[in-house]
Design a protein around this motif. Structure first.
Motif: not given
Length: 139
Positions: A25, A29, A58
């Motif tokens: 992830k 991103t 994040s």
């Protein structure tokens, strides 16, 4: 050069070394933000800054890789101000807005000496330094 494949997955060979060691992830991103910024602004430093900015909302840098943050949001004053003329100092991926308890935990994991007597700003600086050292060692 695009950082994502046609399938949408990140091209590991195109990613910075710290992201190659991070979860999928985090890689997506960074890659998608970079590709969008490169399309808007052209390939170069600005596209990298945009991609790292998106990642730092994040994720936080711990040693030589990126880990998910407990709460999403800007990681330092520079990320909070945003834009092409952002103000403030960058914390180089360290979540400077995290609690002192969290920073102490990260410092403990990085085995930073003297961490228990450090202020929050001292912890952020020490973690930045430890992250740079760890990344350089593992390249």
């Amino acid at each position: 050069m695009p950082k994502t494949a046609k399938s949408g997955a990140a091209k590991k060979s195109e990613l910075p070394s710290t992201l190659r060691k991070s979860d999928a992830k985090a890689q997506r991103t960074f890659a998608k933000a970079h590709d969008a910024a490169a399309k808007e602004y052209g390939e170069g430093e600005r596209a990298h800054r945009v991609a790292y900015s998106a990642l730092k909302h994040s994720y936080e840098k711990v040693g030589d890789h990126w880990e998910p943050k407990d709460e999403k949001g800007p990681s330092d004053d520079r990320a909070r101000s945003g834009g092409p003329h952002a103000k403030g100092k960058t914390a180089e991926g360290v979540n400077a807005n995290a609690s002192k308890k969290h920073l102490l935990d990260v410092a403990r994991r990085l085995d930073i000496p003297g961490r228990s007597s450090m202020t929050k700003d001292d912890l952020v600086s020490a973690i930045e330094k430890a992250n740079r050292r760890e990344s350089a060692r593992n390249r």
